[in-house]
Design a protein around this motif. Structure first.
Motif, PDB file in Angstrom:
ATOM      1  N   GLU A  46       0.809  -1.209  -0.046  1.00  0.00           N
ATOM      2  CA  GLU A  46      -0.004  -0.034   0.004  1.00  0.00           C
ATOM      3  C   GLU A  46       0.813   1.076   0.037  1.00  0.00           C
ATOM      4  O   GLU A  46       0.659   2.206  -0.466  1.00  0.00           O
ATOM      5  N   LEU A  47       1.929   1.103   0.730  1.00  0.00           N
ATOM      6  CA  LEU A  47       2.882   2.367   0.837  1.00  0.00           C
ATOM      7  C   LEU A  47       3.713   2.557  -0.602  1.00  0.00           C
ATOM      8  O   LEU A  47       3.570   3.741  -0.921  1.00  0.00           O
ATOM      9  N   PHE A  48       3.880   1.653  -1.244  1.00  0.00           N
ATOM     10  CA  PHE A  48       4.581   1.683  -2.362  1.00  0.00           C
ATOM     11  C   PHE A  48       3.543   2.215  -3.369  1.00  0.00           C
ATOM     12  O   PHE A  48       4.052   3.131  -4.270  1.00  0.00           O
ATOM     13  N   GLU A  49       2.303   1.863  -3.489  1.00  0.00           N
ATOM     14  CA  GLU A  49       1.518   2.404  -4.267  1.00  0.00           C
ATOM     15  C   GLU A  49       1.373   3.799  -4.168  1.00  0.00           C
ATOM     16  O   GLU A  49       0.951   4.683  -5.312  1.00  0.00           O
ATOM     17  N   ALA A  50       0.993   4.234  -2.887  1.00  0.00           N
ATOM     18  CA  ALA A  50       1.224   5.764  -2.513  1.00  0.00           C
ATOM     19  C   ALA A  50       2.372   6.516  -2.975  1.00  0.00           C
ATOM     20  O   ALA A  50       2.144   7.624  -3.689  1.00  0.00           O
ATOM     21  N   ILE A  51       3.304   5.896  -3.021  1.00  0.00           N
ATOM     22  CA  ILE A  51       4.716   6.264  -3.274  1.00  0.00           C
ATOM     23  C   ILE A  51       4.567   6.697  -4.869  1.00  0.00           C
ATOM     24  O   ILE A  51       5.149   7.762  -5.584  1.00  0.00           O
ATOM     25  N   THR A  52       3.958   5.812  -5.795  1.00  0.00           N
ATOM     26  CA  THR A  52       4.119   6.018  -7.107  1.00  0.00           C
ATOM     27  C   THR A  52       3.075   7.233  -7.695  1.00  0.00           C
ATOM     28  O   THR A  52       3.166   7.631  -8.658  1.00  0.00           O
ATOM     29  N   GLU A  53       2.205   7.603  -6.614  1.00  0.00           N
ATOM     30  CA  GLU A  53       1.466   8.848  -6.912  1.00  0.00           C
ATOM     31  C   GLU A  53       2.012  10.056  -6.428  1.00  0.00           C
ATOM     32  O   GLU A  53       1.509  11.207  -6.757  1.00  0.00           O
ATOM     33  N   LEU A  54       3.194  10.110  -5.800  1.00  0.00           N
ATOM     34  CA  LEU A  54       3.752  11.309  -5.298  1.00  0.00           C
ATOM     35  C   LEU A  54       4.417  12.331  -6.238  1.00  0.00           C
ATOM     36  O   LEU A  54       4.776  11.649  -7.443  1.00  0.00           O
ATOM     37  N   PRO A  55       4.474  13.584  -6.085  1.00  0.00           N
ATOM     38  CA  PRO A  55       4.986  14.617  -7.288  1.00  0.00           C
ATOM     39  C   PRO A  55       6.228  14.323  -7.356  1.00  0.00           C
ATOM     40  O   PRO A  55       6.740  14.415  -8.512  1.00  0.00           O
ATOM     41  N   GLU A  56       7.282  13.913  -6.517  1.00  0.00           N
ATOM     42  CA  GLU A  56       8.615  13.726  -6.785  1.00  0.00           C
ATOM     43  C   GLU A  56       8.750  12.439  -7.527  1.00  0.00           C
ATOM     44  O   GLU A  56      10.023  12.261  -8.128  1.00  0.00           O
ATOM     45  N   TYR A  57       7.967  11.254  -7.391  1.00  0.00           N
ATOM     46  CA  TYR A  57       8.392  10.164  -7.962  1.00  0.00           C
ATOM     47  C   TYR A  57       7.765   9.877  -9.480  1.00  0.00           C
ATOM     48  O   TYR A  57       6.550   9.579  -9.686  1.00  0.00           O
ATOM     49  N   TYR A  58       8.952  10.318 -10.314  1.00  0.00           N
ATOM     50  CA  TYR A  58       8.544  10.471 -11.700  1.00  0.00           C
ATOM     51  C   TYR A  58       8.709   9.013 -12.211  1.00  0.00           C
ATOM     52  O   TYR A  58       8.177   9.034 -13.526  1.00  0.00           O
ATOM     53  N   PRO A  59       9.247   7.931 -11.850  1.00  0.00           N
ATOM     54  CA  PRO A  59       9.472   6.687 -12.620  1.00  0.00           C
ATOM     55  C   PRO A  59       8.087   6.023 -13.292  1.00  0.00           C
ATOM     56  O   PRO A  59       7.814   5.719 -14.199  1.00  0.00           O
ATOM     57  N   THR A  60       7.234   5.961 -12.374  1.00  0.00           N
ATOM     58  CA  THR A  60       6.013   5.243 -12.578  1.00  0.00           C
ATOM     59  C   THR A  60       5.301   5.891 -13.867  1.00  0.00           C
ATOM     60  O   THR A  60       4.867   5.315 -14.676  1.00  0.00           O
ATOM     61  N   ARG A  61       5.027   7.181 -13.477  1.00  0.00           N
ATOM     62  CA  ARG A  61       4.204   7.891 -14.499  1.00  0.00           C
ATOM     63  C   ARG A  61       4.971   8.113 -15.657  1.00  0.00           C
ATOM     64  O   ARG A  61       4.529   8.131 -16.859  1.00  0.00           O
ATOM     65  N   THR A  62       6.439   8.118 -15.684  1.00  0.00           N
ATOM     66  CA  THR A  62       7.187   8.382 -16.762  1.00  0.00           C
ATOM     67  C   THR A  62       7.005   7.180 -17.778  1.00  0.00           C
ATOM     68  O   THR A  62       6.940   6.939 -18.962  1.00  0.00           O
ATOM     69  N   GLU A  63       7.286   5.854 -17.132  1.00  0.00           N
ATOM     70  CA  GLU A  63       7.215   4.541 -17.792  1.00  0.00           C
ATOM     71  C   GLU A  63       5.820   4.472 -18.253  1.00  0.00           C
ATOM     72  O   GLU A  63       5.664   3.901 -19.724  1.00  0.00           O
ATOM     73  N   ARG A  64       4.623   4.859 -17.676  1.00  0.00           N
ATOM     74  CA  ARG A  64       3.347   4.552 -18.040  1.00  0.00           C
ATOM     75  C   ARG A  64       3.105   5.388 -19.358  1.00  0.00           C
ATOM     76  O   ARG A  64       2.686   4.701 -20.538  1.00  0.00           O
ATOM     77  N   ALA A  65       3.601   6.767 -19.453  1.00  0.00           N
ATOM     78  CA  ALA A  65       3.403   7.350 -20.426  1.00  0.00           C
ATOM     79  C   ALA A  65       4.441   7.081 -21.586  1.00  0.00           C
ATOM     80  O   ALA A  65       3.939   6.998 -22.789  1.00  0.00           O
ATOM     81  N   LEU A  66       5.361   6.665 -21.615  1.00  0.00           N
ATOM     82  CA  LEU A  66       6.179   6.101 -22.311  1.00  0.00           C
ATOM     83  C   LEU A  66       5.660   4.997 -23.241  1.00  0.00           C
ATOM     84  O   LEU A  66       5.630   4.642 -24.357  1.00  0.00           O
ATOM     85  N   LEU A  67       5.260   3.959 -22.325  1.00  0.00           N
ATOM     86  CA  LEU A  67       4.615   2.568 -22.732  1.00  0.00           C
ATOM     87  C   LEU A  67       3.347   2.960 -23.535  1.00  0.00           C
ATOM     88  O   LEU A  67       2.911   2.396 -24.511  1.00  0.00           O
ATOM     89  N   GLN A  68       2.569   4.001 -22.986  1.00  0.00           N
ATOM     90  CA  GLN A  68       1.550   4.198 -23.907  1.00  0.00           C
ATOM     91  C   GLN A  68       1.861   4.830 -25.214  1.00  0.00           C
ATOM     92  O   GLN A  68       1.197   4.550 -26.227  1.00  0.00           O
ATOM     93  N   ARG A  69       2.765   5.591 -25.218  1.00  0.00           N
ATOM     94  CA  ARG A  69       3.276   6.052 -26.752  1.00  0.00           C
ATOM     95  C   ARG A  69       3.888   4.971 -27.685  1.00  0.00           C
ATOM     96  O   ARG A  69       3.341   5.120 -28.769  1.00  0.00           O
ATOM     97  N   VAL A  70       4.285   3.988 -27.251  1.00  0.00           N
ATOM     98  CA  VAL A  70       4.923   2.933 -27.850  1.00  0.00           C
ATOM     99  C   VAL A  70       4.594   1.483 -28.304  1.00  0.00           C
ATOM    100  O   VAL A  70       4.997   0.925 -28.794  1.00  0.00           O
ATOM    101  N   VAL A  71       3.401   1.418 -27.309  1.00  0.00           N
ATOM    102  CA  VAL A  71       3.042   0.117 -27.120  1.00  0.00           C
ATOM    103  C   VAL A  71       2.413  -0.498 -28.396  1.00  0.00           C
ATOM    104  O   VAL A  71       2.691  -1.766 -28.439  1.00  0.00           O
ATOM    105  N   GLY A  72       1.940   0.215 -29.127  1.00  0.00           N
ATOM    106  CA  GLY A  72       1.594  -0.262 -30.706  1.00  0.00           C
ATOM    107  C   GLY A  72       2.543  -1.116 -31.310  1.00  0.00           C
ATOM    108  O   GLY A  72       2.635  -1.998 -31.944  1.00  0.00           O
ATOM    109  N   GLU A  73       3.656  -0.203 -31.261  1.00  0.00           N
ATOM    110  CA  GLU A  73       4.951  -0.858 -31.909  1.00  0.00           C
ATOM    111  C   GLU A  73       5.396  -1.995 -31.287  1.00  0.00           C
ATOM    112  O   GLU A  73       6.017  -2.711 -31.914  1.00  0.00           O
ATOM    113  N   ILE A  74       5.516  -1.738 -30.081  1.00  0.00           N
ATOM    114  CA  ILE A  74       6.134  -3.119 -29.314  1.00  0.00           C
ATOM    115  C   ILE A  74       5.093  -4.208 -29.920  1.00  0.00           C
ATOM    116  O   ILE A  74       5.760  -5.483 -30.069  1.00  0.00           O
ATOM    117  N   ALA A  75       3.629  -4.108 -29.935  1.00  0.00           N
ATOM    118  CA  ALA A  75       2.903  -5.128 -30.168  1.00  0.00           C
ATOM    119  C   ALA A  75       3.168  -5.787 -31.413  1.00  0.00           C
ATOM    120  O   ALA A  75       3.113  -6.932 -31.731  1.00  0.00           O
TER     121      ALA A  75
END
Length: 323
Positions: A46-75
């Motif tokens: 639960e704490l880690f899920e909360a971390i992923t929503e913090l303003p400082e914690y860029y990795p989760t949202r950055t990876e999600r946005a990147l995956l969203q952009r290129v997922v069609g090509e990956i597939a």
């Protein structure tokens, strides 16, 4: 709809035995250390899920946005019939892959893997309900030593997202990739998400947020030792520390004793002394350069087919095929 199935290769007794071994080794080492996987009881998750929503914690949202952009090509490149996700957790980002791979046509099976029986069962059932045309086959295991338990058959794509590869030191990464190579067939693929080396002024706060959520997450390993091994740690007597190691290019999370103390771990019949100011390492989070990680993958028999990065070059997705 076909109900999700679950293979259990890791029981509570196995987890307890592993925790006992890791705790004895780590608490008697010099310097002391504990593996990061023991952060994750229900509260830790639960704490880690909360971390992923913090303003400082860029990795989760950055990876999600990147995956969203290129997922069609990956597939389109992967043409996977089976998607295996290591450390699936709640499988939130996975839905992007599932949507794209089913749109391409060949995907027949989703295999989420995780260490938690109850958490994985919930995830598998949810995905089975959302994707009734897919067979969902969960595997309860530890990816660091039970990759051989992954189901075979069909053209497989293994997704290892979230930058979790960075929790492994170089020797552990080499061993993991060698094990993965041994269980995949030539041409089967690995999709790897990894954080990149960036300005420490952005990187360090991601692991030391102003609200103190990461500090509580770090201290949770002490709560786990207390509850599962009968230890008597006072978590409040430890400060959270996050430092950038520029030589190894990784973040280290540590717990620093604020006073001298003696801790008893009843289930191990172990007494552990901490000096005031003594630090115990609880996690590394290595960051990579694309050329360097590509070379590690190549050396392990996974030539890289494509690398995608976000506009700020903070995160990368690597698609590699087993040679």
């Amino acid at each position: 709809m076909t109900a999700a199935t679950l293979d259990i290769h890791l029981t509570e007794a196995d987890l307890t035995a592993a925790l006992r071994g890791d705790a004895r080794r780590g608490l008697t080492a010099d310097p002391k250390c504990l593996p990061p996987k023991w952060f994750y009881d229900a509260r830790g998750s639960e704490l880690f899920e909360a971390i992923t929503e913090l303003p400082e914690y860029y990795p989760t949202r950055t990876e999600r946005a990147l995956l969203q952009r290129v997922v069609g090509e990956i597939a389109r490149i992967a043409q996977a019939e089976v998607l295996i996700e290591l450390g699936a957790g709640s499988a939130t980002k996975t839905r992007l892959l599932l949507d794209a791979l089913t749109a391409e046509g060949p995907l027949k099976t989703y295999v989420p893997q995780d260490v938690s029986d109850s958490f994985l069962r919930e995830t598998a059932d949810r995905v089975a309900a959302e994707y009734p045309a897919l067979a969902v086959h969960g595997v309860v295991s530890d990816f660091t030593d039970t990759l051989h338990t992954l189901p075979r058959g069909g053209r497989r794509l293994v997704a290892f997202l979230g930058g979790t590869i960075g929790n492994l030191v170089p020797a552990e990464r080499a061993e993991f990739l060698a094990d993965l190579h041994s269980v995949l067939d030539p041409g089967e693929q690995l999709l790897l998400g990894a954080g990149l080396v960036i300005d420490p002024a952005i990187l360090v706060p991601a692991y030391d947020d102003a609200a103190g959520v990461t500090a509580e997450f770090n201290r949770n390993v002490l709560h786990v030792l207390n509850s599962r091994l009968g230890a008597d740690f006072d978590p409040a007597a430890f400060d959270h520390v996050a430092v950038w190691d520029s030589a190894d290019e990784w973040i280290e999370m540590r717990l620093r004793a604020t006073r001298a103390m003696t801790v008893r771990v009843a289930d191990l019949d172990l007494t552990v002394d901490f000096a005031a100011g003594e630090e115990m390492r609880t996690e590394i989070s290595a960051k990579f350069r694309t050329d360097g990680l590509s070379a590690e993958l190549q050396a392990a028999g996974f030539p890289v087919e494509r690398v995608w990065t976000d506009p700020d070059n903070r995160f990368a997705l690597f698609l590699a095929a087993r040679r």
